[in-house]
Structure formats: C-alpha cells, structure tokens
Write a protein that holds these residues in place. Structure first.
Motif: not given
Length: 453
Positions: A243-248, A262-271
C-alpha cells in the motif's frame, strides 16, 4: 498527420532529396506500398523476405509523394538515406517533438496492451487521445503510430514491446514519454535476456529519453520493480499487497462480469467496476488511475474511464456460441504469468470449465519447466477438462500425468485439433478458455469451437 514537409524529413534523417521540391507537405507516412496513396511518403524497408525498394516506383505511380530509400532512382522523387529503418524512428521523433503533445509510454512483461487500453480510456475523459493500434509496439509500429497523430490530439499512449536489450531505448528515443508505466517484470523473452534482472534492465530503458522529473507509474507488488525505489524522482507506486501511493482493497469477483474494488490514494477513494474479469485487472486499473493522477484528472474522470474501457480484441474477449458454450478468447498472447491469471479467471466460472491452452514462446532453456509448471497449475486450479496444443505443451501433458489427472486431450499441433471432430467435446453451459502465444494463432481454434453444433 500533423503538418510535416519533405524538408523536415531530410532534416530529421540527414537525407538528401532528389526529383522533388523540399517545401511540399505530406499527408502521411507508410511502410506498406499498398497504402502509398496521393501525398503519402513511402519508406522502403528491407526485411528477410521482402525489399521495399522493389515497390518504390509502383508506389509513386500510385500517387506517393516521395520515397525514403537507401538506393538511387532516376525518375521518381526520393530521399536518399543510409538506413531506412533507423530513419523511420528519426522521423517519428521529429514528428513527436513538433506535435507538442504529451506522451504516455507503457511497457511490461504482462498486461501492457490492456493497460494501454485502460489508460487511454481514462485519459479520454479529459483529453483527445491517440493510442497504439493493436500490437504496433516495435521500432516499426511505434513510428507508424506517431505518424497518425493529428493536430487535434492532446495526448498519445504508446505501447512499447521488446525481446532484446536496446529495443525499449530506441522506442523511448522516438516516443519521448512524459509518463512511463511499467506493469511488471515477468519471464517473457527470458530466452534472450537471461534473467528477470536482465528483463528489468531492458524494461527500464523506457527512462532513457525521459526528463528526470517526468512521472513513472510502477507496480509496487512486483519484486523487481520495487528495487527501483529511490532511484527516480516522481514515482507513483500502485499495488494490492503493498500500500504505497495508490492501492486497492475490497476486491470482489463478479465472475465473467468483471471485478469490483475500492481504489485509494492519500486524498480520495473511489469504488469501480472493472468490466473485464481477473484480479490482475485491478492492477491495470490502478496503473490507469496513476496516470490519471499524474495528468491531473478528477476522481470522477478516472472512475468513468476505468468503467467504460474496452480491451483489444482477443484479450479476455467473452462470447457465447449458438449451442450455449461461453468462450473466453484470450488468444492474443501468453506467458506463464498471464496463463496462470487466465486460469484463475476460469476456475471461478460456473458450469464445466475447460482450458484450451497452447505453447508459450521465447522461454528458451526455461520452456519445458515453465510449461510443466503451467500444466501443474491448471490441474491444481480444479479445471474440469484440459486440452493442450503444441509441441512445447507436451510438458503440460506430462504435468497432468504426474498429478494423476486423466481428463485431458493433447494435440502436438493446432492442425491436428482443427482436423478433429469436436462436436461432442463441448456442451451448453461450458466455459472454455483459449490461450497461447501469438504465434500459435489459436483464434483458429476459437472459430472451430464457435461452430460446434
């Protein structure tokens, strides 16, 4: 094509123009004399079985504006150069620079074509995008892709393939990526590159002609790529396990309908719902998200681009025959990693599961062991029936025998399978995976299965 003149071709190649005015603008560039239409420049290449110079006069008679040639001609317009193949890339570089667009370069042992398609879909939500057609990913295909850039394009997504050292470097020279994606470092082409360390070195040539501050989007789950950590600026890492910059996470298989995650960054999450099945598609989606982040796209644009992408033909291409047999046509190419990923998709399907799998090329001394490993993996997946096609696939057959698996057929060649009466081999409700290296041309096998009554 963008505005480009014969004079600019001469400047790019160091060639000399004969029998034409240098201020003439061209409508396109081709290496196929059959496409040498009015206003098009024909580049005469030499190959093992052909010599484009033999078609130069005919190309001009058909309307070609000029020929790029290593030979002299008396009457037709031509630009004399020392090496037409090398000059093809020099022209591409000049066109790429003049176009002024942003370029994403994509390479990797597995998944680069699907990642190219997904990246292009994401970027298309915010830009006018041109991308590599099919597998035009070598030192001829990439220039031809660049020549098709129009003044209306904002970005180009260029797939970069290789099987020798130096090839990716040449493609980087011509494409000059602003963003580089490396999907993974597998064992494809290990015959020529010797080891995965060698493959990493060859794939890393994509950085050769990039600005040191340009973005790289890399797979953090790949044990070889992660060794590049700290060696470049502006790396965007993506992964499932790391789980670095972008992880699922929250990954749910929807069977042949695709994957949800779900895809995450430090700033947001999208499904997102990825419309192609396979856990490996989640990695491709994160690579596309990483490029979207690098290019400043919104979360909604990234989500929409992932959910609406369509893959290149014969990449997890799913259809149903008149008899009710589902076919997963993944015959575009294969290597041990992608073969196992496809088998993972098949094992989660409903009904009787049949794998029609064939030879994987360019594995060198590792071929027998890697085919044996794939055959063993297919049995362990619980696949109900196995059909092995090709000489190298005899090692898959041996693996099945060693494991005591009896429900298989083996054909030393595709021709033998095509000559077989297979009408009783597949029934309504079956799901059939077809996969092998491109040279096997198993799309012929797909067509035969589609005709089963």
């Amino acid at each position: 094509m963008i505005d480009f003149s014969l004079k600019e071709i001469c400047e790019a190649t160091g060639g000399k123009l004969y029998n034409a005015k240098e201020d003439l603008f061209i409508k396109g560039i081709t290496t196929d004399s059959r496409k040498a239409e009015e206003g098009v420049v024909f580049v005469a290449l030499r190959g093992e079985n052909f010599d484009g110079h033999s078609f130069a006069v005919k190309a001009c008679e058909d309307g070609a504006l000029c020929v790029v040639s290593e030979e002299d001609f008396e009457t037709i317009p031509y630009i004399k150069v020392k090496d037409t193949r090398r000059c093809l890339m020099e022209i591409a570089r000049a066109v790429r620079i003049k176009s002024g667009i942003k370029v994403v370069g994509i390479t990797g042992s597995v998944g680069k074509t699907t990642t190219k398609d997904m990246v292009s879909s994401v970027l298309s939500e915010g830009f006018s995008v041109h991308k590599t057609n099919g597998n035009f990913n070598n030192d001829i295909g990439l220039p031809l892709t660049v020549f098709d850039i129009e003044n209306t394009h904002d970005m180009a997504v260029l797939e970069m393939g290789m099987n020798q050292f130096g090839e990716i470097s040449r493609l980087s020279y011509g494409g000059m990526p602003d963003v580089a994606v490396i999907t993974n470092v597998g064992v494809s082409h290990i015959e020529n590159l010797g080891s995965r360390e060698g493959i990493l070195k060859a794939k890393s040539e994509i950085f050769d002609f990039m600005d040191e501050n340009a973005y790289a989007v890399l797979n953090a789950d790949d044990d070889m790529l992660i060794t590049l950590k700290g060696k470049r600026k502006n790396i965007i890492w993506y992964g499932i396990d790391n789980r670095e910059d972008i992880y699922a996470d929250n990954i749910v298989s929807l069977g042949l309908e695709g994957e949800m995650c779900d895809i995450h960054t430090m700033d947001w999450t999208i499904t997102v719902k990825i419309p192609i099945p396979g856990r490996h598609m989640v990695l491709n989606a994160m690579a596309a998200a990483g490029v979207g982040v690098a290019m400043g796209l919104s979360t909604e644009q990234i989500k929409t681009g992932i959910e609406t992408f369509s893959a290149t033909k014969m990449r997890m291409d799913i259809s149903t025959t008149e008899k009710g047999v589902k076919i997963i046509n993944d015959a575009y190419n294969a290597n041990p990693v992608s073969m196992k990923a496809a088998l993972d998709v098949l094992k989660n399907c409903e009904g009787r599961r049949i794998a029609v799998i064939g030879d994987m090329f360019e594995l060198g001394d590792f071929a027998q062991g890697m085919h044996y490993d794939v055959g063993s993996y297919a049995v362990d997946c619980g696949i109900d029936s196995l059909i092995f096609i090709g000489e190298a696939s005899a090692a898959m057959k041996k693996a099945a025998d060693d494991k005591g698996f009896k429900n298989y057929c083996y054909y030393p060649s595709q021709e033998e399978f095509l000559n077989e009466d297979i009408n009783g081999m597949f029934d309504k409700g079956d799901t059939v995976l077809v996969k092998a290296s491109r040279g096997m041309q198993l799309e012929k096998t797909v067509r035969k299965i589609q005709e089963v009554k």
